[in-house]
Design a protein around this motif. Structure first.
Motif, PDB file in Angstrom:
ATOM      1  N   UNK A  29       3.405  24.128 -55.369  1.00  0.00           N
ATOM      2  CA  UNK A  29       3.041  23.015 -54.566  1.00  0.00           C
ATOM      3  C   UNK A  29       1.925  22.266 -54.881  1.00  0.00           C
ATOM      4  N   UNK A  30       0.814  23.090 -55.217  1.00  0.00           N
ATOM      5  CA  UNK A  30      -0.598  22.490 -55.715  1.00  0.00           C
ATOM      6  C   UNK A  30      -0.480  21.717 -56.922  1.00  0.00           C
ATOM      7  N   UNK A  31       0.407  22.349 -57.750  1.00  0.00           N
ATOM      8  CA  UNK A  31       0.506  21.528 -59.138  1.00  0.00           C
ATOM      9  C   UNK A  31       1.183  20.238 -59.028  1.00  0.00           C
ATOM     10  N   UNK A  32       2.263  20.172 -58.231  1.00  0.00           N
ATOM     11  CA  UNK A  32       3.088  19.195 -58.016  1.00  0.00           C
ATOM     12  C   UNK A  32       2.157  18.119 -57.520  1.00  0.00           C
ATOM     13  N   UNK A  33       1.576  18.301 -56.368  1.00  0.00           N
ATOM     14  CA  UNK A  33       0.761  17.120 -55.841  1.00  0.00           C
ATOM     15  C   UNK A  33      -0.496  17.188 -56.032  1.00  0.00           C
ATOM     16  N   UNK A  34      -0.920  17.874 -57.117  1.00  0.00           N
ATOM     17  CA  UNK A  34      -2.359  17.714 -57.761  1.00  0.00           C
ATOM     18  C   UNK A  34      -2.748  16.772 -58.998  1.00  0.00           C
ATOM     19  N   UNK A  35      -1.503  16.557 -59.440  1.00  0.00           N
ATOM     20  CA  UNK A  35      -1.559  15.681 -60.883  1.00  0.00           C
ATOM     21  C   UNK A  35      -1.534  14.237 -60.768  1.00  0.00           C
ATOM     22  N   UNK A  36      -1.175  13.891 -59.364  1.00  0.00           N
ATOM     23  CA  UNK A  36      -0.947  12.139 -59.406  1.00  0.00           C
ATOM     24  C   UNK A  36      -1.586  11.769 -57.967  1.00  0.00           C
ATOM     25  N   UNK A  37      -2.117  10.455 -58.221  1.00  0.00           N
ATOM     26  CA  UNK A  37      -2.576  10.034 -57.008  1.00  0.00           C
ATOM     27  C   UNK A  37      -1.243   9.077 -56.090  1.00  0.00           C
ATOM     28  N   UNK A  38      -0.327   8.938 -56.812  1.00  0.00           N
ATOM     29  CA  UNK A  38       0.521   8.401 -55.914  1.00  0.00           C
ATOM     30  C   UNK A  38       1.873   8.978 -56.472  1.00  0.00           C
TER      31      UNK A  38
END
Length: 219
Positions: free
Chosen positions: A119-128
């Protein structure tokens, strides 16, 4: 290598807290902080230590973990014996990312933590992000609910995946050598494959230094 995610365990039973801390420390990419045994101790620890994740019990000597949950601006998972539907609804309504009933096994918590790491990796790489990414992140929080992605793989990503033999575990450096890419490139593709559920991450302890992340195909 990315820093480990720091986990604060909030439980008034010292022995249970130590056991859960050992469970956390056995999972690649996670590090348990000194446990807190009360609401007041938890608030102090969160303020001073800034954990990435709180593992929170409902029953605490100076208040309810559910009330504490409503005050937190940090990711939290409930680890508790409170099995009534009302507590579960309140926890989810107040932002808990998961709810685990005691007692549970080390593997059960390990699966939940690995899901949280995805979950953290999926949402941690992109601002949008788009809606598809949001749905992937939500599904990733449910252990066992992540299936390998059907999206087309690049030639390098496919080569990284094909370099992993069933039943074997490899370091990022070993994968890089097998594929003929840099370690950073291999690490990036391995993390992406782990997000999609095609690769799992394990931890191997050496004689010195930090534990090593090992990558393999899920059994």
């Amino acid at each position: 290598m990315a820093e480990d995610l720091r986990v604060l365990i909030v439980d008034d039973d010292f022995h249970v807290a130590r056991l859960h801390a050992a469970y956390v420390d056995s999972v690649a990419g996670f590090m348990a902080l000194a446990p807190a045994g009360s609401v007041s101790q938890a608030l102090q620890a969160i303020h001073s230590l800034r954990p990435d994740l709180v593992l929170l019990d409902v029953y605490l000597p100076d208040g309810s973990g559910l009330d504490l949950l409503g005050q937190l601006d940090v990711d939290a998972l409930m680890l508790t014996a409170a099995s009534d539907a009302q507590s579960i609804r309140v926890a989810l309504r107040r932002g808990a990312l998961g709810y685990m009933l005691k007692p549970f096994t080390a593997e059960s918590l390990s699966q939940q933590l690995r899901s949280y790491a995805r979950y953290r990796r999926i949402l941690g790489q992109q601002t949008a992000v788009d809606q598809t990414t949001i749905e992937r992140a939500k599904r990733s929080l449910i252990p066992g609910d992540v299936t390998p992605s059907a999206k087309p793989r690049s030639a390098t990503e496919a080569a990284v995946l094909e370099s992993l033999l069933p039943g074997e575990q490899y370091s990022a450096a070993e994968v890089a050598e097998r594929v003929g890419v840099s370690r950073a490139t291999a690490q990036r593709y391995l993390s992406s494959l782990a997000d999609d559920g095609a690769v799992e991450i394990q931890l191997r302890y050496g004689s010195t230094g930090r534990p090593e992340h090992r990558y393999g195909i899920p059994a």
